[in-house]
Design an enzyme around this catalytic site. Structure first.
Site, mmCIF file in Angstrom:
data_model
loop_
_atom_site.group_PDB
_atom_site.id
_atom_site.type_symbol
_atom_site.label_atom_id
_atom_site.label_comp_id
_atom_site.label_asym_id
_atom_site.label_seq_id
_atom_site.Cartn_x
_atom_site.Cartn_y
_atom_site.Cartn_z
ATOM 1 N N LYS A 172 0.863 -1.185 0.196
ATOM 2 C CA LYS A 172 0.171 0.069 -0.194
ATOM 3 C C LYS A 172 0.826 1.278 -0.091
ATOM 4 C CE LYS A 172 -3.338 2.963 0.995
ATOM 5 N NZ LYS A 172 -4.159 3.898 -0.069
ATOM 6 N N LYS A 240 1.536 11.761 5.552
ATOM 7 C CA LYS A 240 1.985 10.477 6.668
ATOM 8 C C LYS A 240 2.228 9.216 5.746
ATOM 9 C CE LYS A 240 -1.384 8.125 7.461
ATOM 10 N NZ LYS A 240 -2.219 6.959 6.997
#
Ligand code: NAD
Length: 302
Positions: A172, A240
């Site tokens: 991911k 992030k």
């Protein structure tokens, strides 16, 4: 088979996922620190519980969709966390939180007989609403097969990446690093075209039929053209993801110069006060440099 599921984190992604799980007939025990988000889920049929421990005290399968690795560790292993619930058997983290957090949570839950699967998703809020997300799971295969029907309610493209905790997270992060870097490059290129006097709508239309097209040019540019900036993914979450991805790259001894250059653009957007804004607002930075807007000419008429 319909069953009792726990769900923690009812935000931009979690809320539509819960909606789909309820529509599929599951009973959902829900928790969120945001009372408004929790009330909205209850209004759609979920049952509120006041802590992760309370959810895990009743549900054998608990899914979480939370903002950061720190919050995931707290919810799973902290005080009144999932680790304190006796019913829990399979924990599924749908958030993007990196391999390290996935491994730490798996190790923390294992002594309680709980199997952890990391199963981050891709496809945005629209994908969560439509149930078309890509789900990149990792962990024990038997546990994955057990929860696969649940994951398929939210993700039409559900795969087991590998049997080691964290492998789904790594894939991911690789994906989001690529999407984030592509969007940064697109912001520069689009501002250049607009500065040169090309109609932004026409430009994006042509790019999306040409070799420069990508998910960001297809899906991020609409919210930018309309100036609504409402794709539904916050700048700070994309930043992030880049941070976690580049941390993993560094641990692997990789330099990643192109991705690091793109990361600077996000850093500038965050430093300028854009952390809570939508990721599509990144284009404002390159627009500022170019002294123009990548905006639809007739955006105010709709
Ligand atoms: P969000 O901030 O909208 O939702 C997070 C929810 O978690 C909020 O409702 C918040 O109140 C809740 N929360 C925070 N701390 C909590 C705690 N201690 N206990 C219980 N609830 C708590 O974020 P989002 O956009 O839904 O993203 C969730 C995760 O999914 C993130 O890791 C993100 O990177 C990832 N993701 C998001 C998208 C997207 O397009 N939005 C796409 C793919 C993956």
């Amino acid at each position: 088979m319909t069953e009792t599921l726990g769900f923690i984190g009812l935000g931009a992604m979690g809320a539509p996922m819960v909606r789909r799980l309820l529509a599929a007939g599951h009973r959902v025990l829900a928790h969120d620190v945001d009372a408004v988000a929790l009330a909205a889920a209850v209004s759609r049929g979920a049952v509120a519980r006041d802590s992760p421990a309370a959810v895990a005290g009743e549900a054998a399968i608990v899914l979480v969709s939370l903002p950061t690795p720190e919050v995931v560790r707290q919810v799973a292993l902290g005080a009144a966390g999932l680790v304190e619930g006796d019913a829990l058997r399979i924990y599924v983290d749908l958030s993007t939180t990196g391999a390290q957090a996935a491994q730490a949570v798996a190790a923390g839950l294992a002594p309680r007989g709980v199997v952890a699967l990391d199963a981050p998703v891709s496809g945005g809020v629209a994908g969560a609403e439509a149930g078309t997300l890509a789900v990149m799971a990792a962990g024990d295969r038997a546990a994955f097969e057990r929860v696969r029907p649940v994951l398929e309610v939210i993700g039409a493209n559900t795969v087991l990446v590998g049997d080691k905790p964290g492998q789904g997270q790594t894939l991911k992060l690789v994906n989001n690093l690529l999407a984030a870097t592509t969007w940064a490059a697109a912001c520069e290129a689009l501002a250049m075209g607009a500065r040169a006097g090309i109609d932004p709508e026409l430009m994006i239309d042509v790019i999306n039929k040409s070799s420069g097209r990508s998910f960001p040019t297809e899906r991020f540019t609409g919210p930018a053209l309309s100036r609504r900036f409402d794709f539904g993914f916050r700048m700070e979450l994309m930043a992030k993801d880049m941070r976690l991805a580049l941390q993993e790259a560094e641990a692997l001894g990789l330099v990643m110069p192109t991705s690091r250059a793109a990361q600077m653009l996000y850093g500038l957007a965050m430093a300028g006060g854009g952390a809570k804004g939508d990721v599509t607002e990144l284009v404002r930075i390159t627009e500022g440099w170019a002294g123009t807007e990548v905006a639809a000419a007739r955006r105010n008429e709709s």
